[in-house]
Write a protein that holds these residues in place. Structure first.
Motif, PDB file in Angstrom:
ATOM      1  N   GLU A  23       0.810  -1.214   0.000  1.00  0.00           N
ATOM      2  CA  GLU A  23       0.000   0.000   0.000  1.00  0.00           C
ATOM      3  C   GLU A  23       0.850   1.274   0.000  1.00  0.00           C
ATOM      4  OE1 GLU A  23      -3.003  -0.013   2.987  1.00  0.00           O
ATOM      5  OE2 GLU A  23      -3.640  -2.042   2.494  1.00  0.00           O
ATOM      6  N   ASP A  24       2.108   1.181   0.420  1.00  0.00           N
ATOM      7  CA  ASP A  24       2.952   2.373   0.486  1.00  0.00           C
ATOM      8  C   ASP A  24       3.706   2.652  -0.812  1.00  0.00           C
ATOM      9  OD1 ASP A  24       4.502   0.088   0.826  1.00  0.00           O
ATOM     10  OD2 ASP A  24       5.961   1.090   2.101  1.00  0.00           O
ATOM     11  N   ILE A  25       3.454   1.883  -1.851  1.00  0.00           N
ATOM     12  CA  ILE A  25       4.101   2.071  -3.142  1.00  0.00           C
ATOM     13  C   ILE A  25       3.131   2.786  -4.063  1.00  0.00           C
ATOM     14  CG2 ILE A  25       5.106   0.918  -5.154  1.00  0.00           C
ATOM     15  CD1 ILE A  25       6.777   0.567  -2.664  1.00  0.00           C
ATOM     16  N   GLU A  29       8.824   3.480  -9.966  1.00  0.00           N
ATOM     17  CA  GLU A  29      10.176   3.755  -9.486  1.00  0.00           C
ATOM     18  C   GLU A  29      10.354   3.314  -8.039  1.00  0.00           C
ATOM     19  OE1 GLU A  29       8.285   5.997 -11.112  1.00  0.00           O
ATOM     20  OE2 GLU A  29       9.391   6.138 -12.989  1.00  0.00           O
ATOM     21  N   GLN A  30       9.314   3.498  -7.229  1.00  0.00           N
ATOM     22  CA  GLN A  30       9.376   3.076  -5.830  1.00  0.00           C
ATOM     23  C   GLN A  30       9.464   1.557  -5.734  1.00  0.00           C
ATOM     24  OE1 GLN A  30       5.830   4.978  -4.370  1.00  0.00           O
ATOM     25  NE2 GLN A  30       6.970   6.726  -3.561  1.00  0.00           N
ATOM     26  N   ALA A  31       8.733   0.849  -6.591  1.00  0.00           N
ATOM     27  CA  ALA A  31       8.785  -0.616  -6.583  1.00  0.00           C
ATOM     28  C   ALA A  31      10.177  -1.102  -6.974  1.00  0.00           C
ATOM     29  CB  ALA A  31       7.729  -1.183  -7.522  1.00  0.00           C
ATOM     30  N   TYR A  62      -5.319  18.106  -3.845  1.00  0.00           N
ATOM     31  CA  TYR A  62      -4.053  17.746  -3.194  1.00  0.00           C
ATOM     32  C   TYR A  62      -4.080  16.312  -2.676  1.00  0.00           C
ATOM     33  CZ  TYR A  62      -3.059  22.758  -3.189  1.00  0.00           C
ATOM     34  OH  TYR A  62      -2.828  24.052  -3.546  1.00  0.00           O
ATOM     35  N   GLU A  63      -5.200  15.896  -2.147  1.00  0.00           N
ATOM     36  CA  GLU A  63      -5.311  14.547  -1.586  1.00  0.00           C
ATOM     37  C   GLU A  63      -5.133  13.482  -2.678  1.00  0.00           C
ATOM     38  OE1 GLU A  63      -8.319  12.014   1.283  1.00  0.00           O
ATOM     39  OE2 GLU A  63      -8.749  14.107   0.848  1.00  0.00           O
ATOM     40  N   GLU A  64      -5.741  13.710  -3.847  1.00  0.00           N
ATOM     41  CA  GLU A  64      -5.604  12.758  -4.949  1.00  0.00           C
ATOM     42  C   GLU A  64      -4.165  12.691  -5.449  1.00  0.00           C
ATOM     43  OE1 GLU A  64      -9.994  13.127  -7.033  1.00  0.00           O
ATOM     44  OE2 GLU A  64      -8.548  14.764  -7.324  1.00  0.00           O
ATOM     45  N   ILE A  65      -3.533  13.833  -5.562  1.00  0.00           N
ATOM     46  CA  ILE A  65      -2.133  13.869  -5.999  1.00  0.00           C
ATOM     47  C   ILE A  65      -1.255  13.201  -4.946  1.00  0.00           C
ATOM     48  CG2 ILE A  65      -0.194  15.370  -6.634  1.00  0.00           C
ATOM     49  CD1 ILE A  65      -2.359  17.440  -7.520  1.00  0.00           C
ATOM     50  N   GLY A  66      -1.575  13.437  -3.680  1.00  0.00           N
ATOM     51  CA  GLY A  66      -0.828  12.808  -2.595  1.00  0.00           C
ATOM     52  C   GLY A  66      -0.892  11.295  -2.651  1.00  0.00           C
ATOM     53  N   ARG A  67      -2.047  10.754  -3.011  1.00  0.00           N
ATOM     54  CA  ARG A  67      -2.179   9.291  -3.140  1.00  0.00           C
ATOM     55  C   ARG A  67      -1.292   8.761  -4.249  1.00  0.00           C
ATOM     56  NH1 ARG A  67      -7.955   9.158  -3.871  1.00  0.00           N
ATOM     57  NH2 ARG A  67      -8.526  10.583  -2.233  1.00  0.00           N
ATOM     58  N   ILE A  68      -1.167   9.512  -5.323  1.00  0.00           N
ATOM     59  CA  ILE A  68      -0.323   9.097  -6.448  1.00  0.00           C
ATOM     60  C   ILE A  68       1.143   9.036  -6.033  1.00  0.00           C
ATOM     61  CG2 ILE A  68       0.561   9.813  -8.714  1.00  0.00           C
ATOM     62  CD1 ILE A  68      -2.278  11.008  -9.218  1.00  0.00           C
ATOM     63  N   TYR A  69       1.589  10.047  -5.286  1.00  0.00           N
ATOM     64  CA  TYR A  69       3.004  10.154  -4.922  1.00  0.00           C
ATOM     65  C   TYR A  69       3.336   9.599  -3.542  1.00  0.00           C
ATOM     66  CZ  TYR A  69       4.009  12.875  -9.067  1.00  0.00           C
ATOM     67  OH  TYR A  69       4.181  13.272 -10.365  1.00  0.00           O
ATOM     68  N   GLY A  70       2.328   9.161  -2.818  1.00  0.00           N
ATOM     69  CA  GLY A  70       2.586   8.623  -1.490  1.00  0.00           C
ATOM     70  C   GLY A  70       2.924   9.696  -0.472  1.00  0.00           C
ATOM     71  N   LEU A  71       2.352  10.887  -0.630  1.00  0.00           N
ATOM     72  CA  LEU A  71       2.612  12.017   0.261  1.00  0.00           C
ATOM     73  C   LEU A  71       1.284  12.555   0.793  1.00  0.00           C
ATOM     74  CD1 LEU A  71       5.170  13.878  -2.028  1.00  0.00           C
ATOM     75  CD2 LEU A  71       5.714  12.536   0.004  1.00  0.00           C
ATOM     76  N   SER A  72       1.359  13.326   1.855  1.00  0.00           N
ATOM     77  CA  SER A  72       0.139  13.929   2.403  1.00  0.00           C
ATOM     78  C   SER A  72      -0.293  15.100   1.530  1.00  0.00           C
ATOM     79  CB  SER A  72       0.373  14.422   3.832  1.00  0.00           C
ATOM     80  OG  SER A  72       1.149  15.606   3.815  1.00  0.00           O
ATOM     81  N   LYS A  73      -1.572  15.466   1.652  1.00  0.00           N
ATOM     82  CA  LYS A  73      -2.070  16.600   0.868  1.00  0.00           C
ATOM     83  C   LYS A  73      -1.371  17.894   1.269  1.00  0.00           C
ATOM     84  CE  LYS A  73      -6.117  17.294   3.822  1.00  0.00           C
ATOM     85  NZ  LYS A  73      -7.578  17.277   3.865  1.00  0.00           N
ATOM     86  N   TYR A  74      -0.940  17.993   2.517  1.00  0.00           N
ATOM     87  CA  TYR A  74      -0.242  19.190   2.989  1.00  0.00           C
ATOM     88  C   TYR A  74       1.143  19.296   2.355  1.00  0.00           C
ATOM     89  CZ  TYR A  74      -4.030  18.739   6.298  1.00  0.00           C
ATOM     90  OH  TYR A  74      -5.268  18.595   6.844  1.00  0.00           O
ATOM     91  N   THR A  75       1.805  18.157   2.213  1.00  0.00           N
ATOM     92  CA  THR A  75       3.123  18.140   1.579  1.00  0.00           C
ATOM     93  C   THR A  75       3.006  18.519   0.109  1.00  0.00           C
ATOM     94  OG1 THR A  75       3.867  16.431   3.112  1.00  0.00           O
ATOM     95  CG2 THR A  75       5.137  16.696   1.074  1.00  0.00           C
ATOM     96  N   ILE A  76       1.991  18.000  -0.557  1.00  0.00           N
ATOM     97  CA  ILE A  76       1.774  18.328  -1.966  1.00  0.00           C
ATOM     98  C   ILE A  76       1.549  19.830  -2.125  1.00  0.00           C
ATOM     99  CG2 ILE A  76       0.222  18.042  -3.945  1.00  0.00           C
ATOM    100  CD1 ILE A  76       1.983  15.595  -3.428  1.00  0.00           C
ATOM    101  N   ARG A  77       0.675  20.402  -1.291  1.00  0.00           N
ATOM    102  CA  ARG A  77       0.394  21.834  -1.373  1.00  0.00           C
ATOM    103  C   ARG A  77       1.668  22.648  -1.169  1.00  0.00           C
ATOM    104  NH1 ARG A  77      -2.445  24.121   3.410  1.00  0.00           N
ATOM    105  NH2 ARG A  77      -0.335  24.639   3.951  1.00  0.00           N
ATOM    106  N   ARG A  78       2.439  22.281  -0.169  1.00  0.00           N
ATOM    107  CA  ARG A  78       3.665  23.019   0.144  1.00  0.00           C
ATOM    108  C   ARG A  78       4.667  22.935  -1.008  1.00  0.00           C
ATOM    109  NH1 ARG A  78       4.657  20.640   4.634  1.00  0.00           N
ATOM    110  NH2 ARG A  78       6.262  19.239   3.902  1.00  0.00           N
ATOM    111  N   ARG A  79       4.830  21.751  -1.591  1.00  0.00           N
ATOM    112  CA  ARG A  79       5.780  21.606  -2.694  1.00  0.00           C
ATOM    113  C   ARG A  79       5.347  22.406  -3.918  1.00  0.00           C
ATOM    114  NH1 ARG A  79       9.084  16.293  -2.373  1.00  0.00           N
ATOM    115  NH2 ARG A  79       8.914  15.894  -0.153  1.00  0.00           N
ATOM    116  N   ILE A  80       4.048  22.385  -4.219  1.00  0.00           N
ATOM    117  CA  ILE A  80       3.542  23.152  -5.356  1.00  0.00           C
ATOM    118  C   ILE A  80       3.738  24.642  -5.120  1.00  0.00           C
ATOM    119  CG2 ILE A  80       1.445  23.817  -6.599  1.00  0.00           C
ATOM    120  CD1 ILE A  80       0.525  20.885  -6.340  1.00  0.00           C
ATOM    121  N   GLU A  81       3.428  25.114  -3.913  1.00  0.00           N
ATOM    122  CA  GLU A  81       3.608  26.535  -3.601  1.00  0.00           C
ATOM    123  C   GLU A  81       5.064  26.949  -3.738  1.00  0.00           C
ATOM    124  OE1 GLU A  81       1.981  26.964   0.318  1.00  0.00           O
ATOM    125  OE2 GLU A  81      -0.060  27.213  -0.428  1.00  0.00           O
ATOM    126  N   ARG A  82       5.986  26.145  -3.184  1.00  0.00           N
ATOM    127  CA  ARG A  82       7.415  26.472  -3.288  1.00  0.00           C
ATOM    128  C   ARG A  82       7.885  26.459  -4.736  1.00  0.00           C
ATOM    129  NH1 ARG A  82      10.689  22.648   0.330  1.00  0.00           N
ATOM    130  NH2 ARG A  82       8.718  21.656   0.675  1.00  0.00           N
TER     131      ARG A  82
END
Length: 102
Positions: A23-25, A29-31, A62-82
């Motif tokens: 579930e964490d993959i 590339e992660q596999a 953000y939540e959907e993108i987070g599921r794709i990359y295995g990251l939280s929605k908050y991390t996705i938002r922060r990375r996009i903003e930066r």
């Protein structure tokens, strides 16, 4: 033209099974990283974040993108903003018409 050996095919099949069963993959590339004993990819390139930004601009949350990359929605938002701030200061990216909600 490169011909794959039976070992290459087994390697690809093993990566596919890892991606299906764990579930964490979230990406192939992660596999492959698990197979190579490098661990799951935790560092993302500017290209990855650019892809995240494009997905967001296409309407994914953000939540959907987070599921794709295995990251939280908050991390996705922060990375996009930066990423947007960095590119705006470089003059490489036009401002998106889609607002980022905090």
């Amino acid at each position: 033209m490169k011909v794959e050996s039976s070992l290459d095919l087994r390697y690809n099949i093993a990566a596919m099974y890892i991606a299906i069963l764990r579930e964490d993959i979230a990406t192939p590339e992660q596999a492959f990283a698990i197979l190579e004993e490098k661990g799951i990819k935790t560092a993302y390139t500017d290209e990855d974040v650019e892809d995240m930004t494009k997905l967001y601009e296409q309407g994914l949350c953000y939540e959907e993108i987070g599921r794709i990359y295995g990251l939280s929605k908050y991390t996705i938002r922060r990375r996009i903003e930066r990423y947007r701030k960095k590119d705006l200061t470089d003059g490489n990216l036009k401002r998106s018409t889609r607002k980022i909600y905090r």
